[in-house]
Design a protein around this motif. Structure first.
Motif, PDB file in Angstrom:
ATOM      1  N   GLY A 167      24.859  29.354 -43.273  1.00 35.79           N
ATOM      2  CA  GLY A 167      25.511  30.113 -44.343  1.00 35.79           C
ATOM      3  C   GLY A 167      25.672  31.571 -43.937  1.00 35.79           C
ATOM      4  O   GLY A 167      25.291  31.972 -42.832  1.00 35.79           O
ATOM      5  N   GLY A 212      20.106  32.176 -46.824  1.00 34.33           N
ATOM      6  CA  GLY A 212      20.000  32.716 -48.175  1.00 34.33           C
ATOM      7  C   GLY A 212      19.890  31.512 -49.092  1.00 34.33           C
ATOM      8  O   GLY A 212      20.691  30.585 -48.981  1.00 34.33           O
ATOM      9  N   GLY A 255      22.912  30.875 -52.380  1.00 35.86           N
ATOM     10  CA  GLY A 255      24.319  30.483 -52.249  1.00 35.86           C
ATOM     11  C   GLY A 255      24.503  28.981 -52.223  1.00 35.86           C
ATOM     12  O   GLY A 255      23.764  28.231 -52.887  1.00 35.86           O
ATOM     13  N   ILE A 270      15.727  33.352 -47.874  1.00 30.35           N
ATOM     14  CA  ILE A 270      15.931  34.631 -48.563  1.00 30.35           C
ATOM     15  C   ILE A 270      16.213  34.367 -50.041  1.00 30.35           C
ATOM     16  O   ILE A 270      17.147  33.634 -50.387  1.00 30.35           O
ATOM     17  CB  ILE A 270      17.114  35.384 -47.911  1.00 30.35           C
ATOM     18  CG1 ILE A 270      16.799  35.645 -46.434  1.00 30.35           C
ATOM     19  CG2 ILE A 270      17.400  36.693 -48.658  1.00 30.35           C
ATOM     20  CD1 ILE A 270      18.006  36.060 -45.605  1.00 30.35           C
ATOM     21  N   LEU A 271      15.384  34.959 -50.897  1.00 26.34           N
ATOM     22  CA  LEU A 271      15.581  34.770 -52.340  1.00 26.34           C
ATOM     23  C   LEU A 271      16.629  35.757 -52.847  1.00 26.34           C
ATOM     24  O   LEU A 271      16.658  36.911 -52.412  1.00 26.34           O
ATOM     25  CB  LEU A 271      14.276  35.030 -53.094  1.00 26.34           C
ATOM     26  CG  LEU A 271      13.133  34.035 -52.926  1.00 26.34           C
ATOM     27  CD1 LEU A 271      11.920  34.499 -53.726  1.00 26.34           C
ATOM     28  CD2 LEU A 271      13.561  32.643 -53.389  1.00 26.34           C
ATOM     29  N   ASN A 276      15.012  39.353 -51.607  1.00 32.56           N
ATOM     30  CA  ASN A 276      15.972  40.468 -51.702  1.00 32.56           C
ATOM     31  C   ASN A 276      15.645  41.378 -52.863  1.00 32.56           C
ATOM     32  O   ASN A 276      15.848  42.582 -52.809  1.00 32.56           O
ATOM     33  CB  ASN A 276      17.394  39.923 -51.919  1.00 32.56           C
ATOM     34  CG  ASN A 276      18.094  39.582 -50.613  1.00 32.56           C
ATOM     35  OD1 ASN A 276      17.625  39.972 -49.536  1.00 32.56           O
ATOM     36  ND2 ASN A 276      19.197  38.867 -50.704  1.00 32.56           N
ATOM     37  N   TYR A 282      22.613  45.407 -48.072  1.00 32.79           N
ATOM     38  CA  TYR A 282      22.265  44.331 -47.130  1.00 32.79           C
ATOM     39  C   TYR A 282      21.966  44.815 -45.720  1.00 32.79           C
ATOM     40  O   TYR A 282      21.119  44.251 -45.061  1.00 32.79           O
ATOM     41  CB  TYR A 282      23.357  43.265 -47.076  1.00 32.79           C
ATOM     42  CG  TYR A 282      23.266  42.280 -48.219  1.00 32.79           C
ATOM     43  CD1 TYR A 282      22.034  41.932 -48.749  1.00 32.79           C
ATOM     44  CD2 TYR A 282      24.405  41.702 -48.752  1.00 32.79           C
ATOM     45  CE1 TYR A 282      21.948  41.031 -49.798  1.00 32.79           C
ATOM     46  CE2 TYR A 282      24.320  40.796 -49.800  1.00 32.79           C
ATOM     47  CZ  TYR A 282      23.100  40.469 -50.320  1.00 32.79           C
ATOM     48  OH  TYR A 282      23.009  39.591 -51.344  1.00 32.79           O
ATOM     49  N   ILE A 333      18.501  46.058 -45.761  1.00 35.29           N
ATOM     50  CA  ILE A 333      17.604  44.927 -46.021  1.00 35.29           C
ATOM     51  C   ILE A 333      17.490  44.058 -44.771  1.00 35.29           C
ATOM     52  O   ILE A 333      16.407  43.658 -44.370  1.00 35.29           O
ATOM     53  CB  ILE A 333      18.108  44.093 -47.234  1.00 35.29           C
ATOM     54  CG1 ILE A 333      17.843  44.864 -48.532  1.00 35.29           C
ATOM     55  CG2 ILE A 333      17.456  42.733 -47.284  1.00 35.29           C
ATOM     56  CD1 ILE A 333      18.248  44.141 -49.789  1.00 35.29           C
TER      57      ILE A 333
HETATM   58  P1  GDP Z   1      26.295  30.720 -48.350  1.00 36.33           P
HETATM   59  O1  GDP Z   1      27.184  31.304 -47.279  1.00 36.33           O
HETATM   60  O2  GDP Z   1      27.017  29.795 -49.278  1.00 36.33           O
HETATM   61  O3  GDP Z   1      25.084  30.083 -47.786  1.00 36.33           O
HETATM   62  O4  GDP Z   1      25.789  31.909 -49.266  1.00 36.33           O
HETATM   63  P2  GDP Z   1      25.429  33.400 -48.839  1.00 36.33           P
HETATM   64  O5  GDP Z   1      24.588  33.358 -47.635  1.00 36.33           O
HETATM   65  O6  GDP Z   1      26.651  34.259 -48.802  1.00 36.33           O
HETATM   66  O7  GDP Z   1      24.611  33.944 -50.073  1.00 36.33           O
HETATM   67  C1  GDP Z   1      23.412  33.405 -50.493  1.00 36.33           C
HETATM   68  C2  GDP Z   1      22.530  34.475 -50.993  1.00 36.33           C
HETATM   69  O8  GDP Z   1      22.062  35.176 -49.870  1.00 36.33           O
HETATM   70  C3  GDP Z   1      23.112  35.532 -51.893  1.00 36.33           C
HETATM   71  O9  GDP Z   1      22.953  35.172 -53.202  1.00 36.33           O
HETATM   72  C4  GDP Z   1      22.300  36.747 -51.565  1.00 36.33           C
HETATM   73  O10 GDP Z   1      21.115  36.768 -52.326  1.00 36.33           O
HETATM   74  C5  GDP Z   1      21.899  36.538 -50.164  1.00 36.33           C
HETATM   75  N1  GDP Z   1      22.662  37.277 -49.131  1.00 36.33           N
HETATM   76  C6  GDP Z   1      23.989  37.200 -48.805  1.00 36.33           C
HETATM   77  N2  GDP Z   1      24.246  37.968 -47.724  1.00 36.33           N
HETATM   78  C7  GDP Z   1      23.062  38.525 -47.348  1.00 36.33           C
HETATM   79  C8  GDP Z   1      22.659  39.392 -46.289  1.00 36.33           C
HETATM   80  O11 GDP Z   1      23.431  39.833 -45.437  1.00 36.33           O
HETATM   81  N3  GDP Z   1      21.328  39.727 -46.253  1.00 36.33           N
HETATM   82  C9  GDP Z   1      20.425  39.278 -47.157  1.00 36.33           C
HETATM   83  N4  GDP Z   1      19.159  39.682 -47.042  1.00 36.33           N
HETATM   84  N5  GDP Z   1      20.766  38.459 -48.146  1.00 36.33           N
HETATM   85  C10 GDP Z   1      22.061  38.091 -48.245  1.00 36.33           C
END
Ligand code: GDP
Length: 395
Positions: A9, A106, A109, A136-137, A169, A183, A186
């Motif tokens: 993801g 994450g 997602g 990652i929460l 997070n 981000y 983070i």
């Molecule tokens: P996916 O691509 O469908 O797996 O979803 P994402 O990875 O875009 O998002 C899932 C969750 O990850 C989001 O709700 C955020 O809490 C978190 N998230 C997205 N991008 C980042 C990032 O670059 N860093 C961190 N620490 N968390 C992220």
């Protein structure tokens, strides 16, 4: 230790990308191979470091490269259907040179939240090396669906990995800053904390090896037994030029390694002891009560003359008392950088109010969604039907 990292993801891919960057900058040598898996083509294209041939697009037949839109059940299905494509990329990893897999995602997602546990299960079936998760929460302000996704993914992911390292997070958002905007900071925090820890078991060529140096097997043993882990960290700048061991240890006949006597040794020990406390009682990657942690590993990193055995021993004893654990390991990670740091891995934590709250909010979100769905048919009927029923549909 050497890891094969797989980012699942968007968040997973970005974090693994940053790990590669961290590895280059610090010469830590922890990322042996890096793979990114996603259902969204654009996310894969946005990565900087992960080699093109290691970017795997899955679910093309179902979502045509556009992602699963925070639907983690679909994320899990697609991962299962296309697991062979992921395996093709994993086949290129020289697994005999790797100590463990780290699957990063994450959990809020769709793609990573659903896919990471599927991949972990698959890897565990095939390989004998440990499979760890870095989950990652989402921030609490991200909304019900993200919380529900995370709560369900958490349950599944913990079960499928040898240990789930968690980063929240929510507790890392700086005041007044949205999680989205923050981000990059983070992610830097994530790679620093986990990088120091995993780097500890990786001795570079030409580096002196003291007997108290942490070995990969100590990281693996701390993580074995499963469950959930969190990491604490604290650091302090030190002056590399005014190296403490130097003059004093020569006068006292010490042989480097900080010496165990003299005023400087006392300072070194005190600095280490307070760093250990700061690391354990400060912000953890997953906030929790450290009392009750089943196992712990303390890694003291920095120039070797700023590390000493007495400090590590004191830190270890203190951690034993605070956690109530009988399995607290500790050691050095000598690095010629102007900083001394304490990194603490707490494994098998069970008193985690943040997870209980996450589950409560997730249940509420689930109930609300069911209510809304149940009402929606009636509501739509009300909307479409004119009050006096004078109108008739065409067919
Ligand atoms: P996916 O691509 O469908 O797996 O979803 P994402 O990875 O875009 O998002 C899932 C969750 O990850 C989001 O709700 C955020 O809490 C978190 N998230 C997205 N991008 C980042 C990032 O670059 N860093 C961190 N620490 N968390 C992220």
């Amino acid at each position: 230790m050497k890891l094969a990292m797989i980012g699942f993801g968007q968040a997973g891919g970005k974090v693994v990308d940053r790990f590669l960057d961290y590895d280059d900058r610090t010469n830590s040598g922890i990322v042996r191979s890096a793979i990114a898996v996603n259902t969204a083509k654009a996310d894969l294209m946005g990565l900087d470091r992960i080699p093109q041939e290691n970017r795997v697009l899955i679910g093309q037949a179902r979502v045509k490269g556009h992602g699963v839109g925070a639907d983690n059940e679909l994320g899990a299905e697609v991962a299962e259907e296309d697991i062979d494509e992921v395996q093709n990329a994993v086949d290129s990893i020289p697994t005999h040179e790797v100590d463990a897999f780290l699957v990063v995602a994450g959990m809020g997602g769709g793609t990573g939240s659903g896919g990471a546990p599927v991949l972990a299960k698959h890897l565990k079936r095939i390989y004998t090396i440990p499979v760890y998760g870095l989950g990652i929460l989402p921030g609490t302000d991200e909304g019900g669906i993200y919380t529900l996704n995370a709560a369900r993914s958490f349950q599944t992911f913990v079960r499928e990995v040898d240990n789930l390292l968690v980063f929240d997070n929510d507790s890392w958002r700086s005041a007044g800053e949205s999680v989205e905007g923050g981000y990059s900071q983070i992610n830097e925090e994530i790679v620093r904390r986990f990088g120091v820890l995993f780097g500890a078991g990786e001795v570079q060529a030409g580096q002196e090896v003291a007997e108290s140096v942490v070995d990969s097997s100590e990281i693996i043993n701390t993580l074995s037994g499963g469950g959930v882990s969190t990491v604490g960290y604290a650091s302090e700048e030190v002056d590399l030029t005014a190296s403490s061991g130097g003059l004093l240890s020569k006068f006292t006949g010490g042989s480097g390694g900080g010496g165990d006597d003299g005023l400087d040794a006392a300072n070194t020990t005190n600095r280490i002891t307070s760093l250990v406390r700061k690391a354990a009682l400060g912000r953890l990657t997953l906030p929790c009560e450290i009392d009750g942690a089943e196992r712990a590993l303390l890694v003291l990193s920095g120039p070797s003359d700023h590390l000493n055995r007495k400090g590590i021993e004191r830190g270890r004893k203190w951690l034993e008392e605070e956690t109530g654990s009988m399995e607290v390991r500790g050691g050095d990670y000598p690095r010629e950088i102007p900083e001394v740091s304490a990194s603490i891995l707490l494994s098998g934590v069970t008193n985690v109010p943040r997870i209980k709250r996450l589950q409560q909010v997730a249940i509420e979100a689930q109930d609300n969604m069911e209510d809304i769905q149940a009402e929606s048919e009636d509501n739509l009927e009300d909307l479409v039907q004119d009050d006096t029923e004078d109108l008739e549909p065409l067919f």
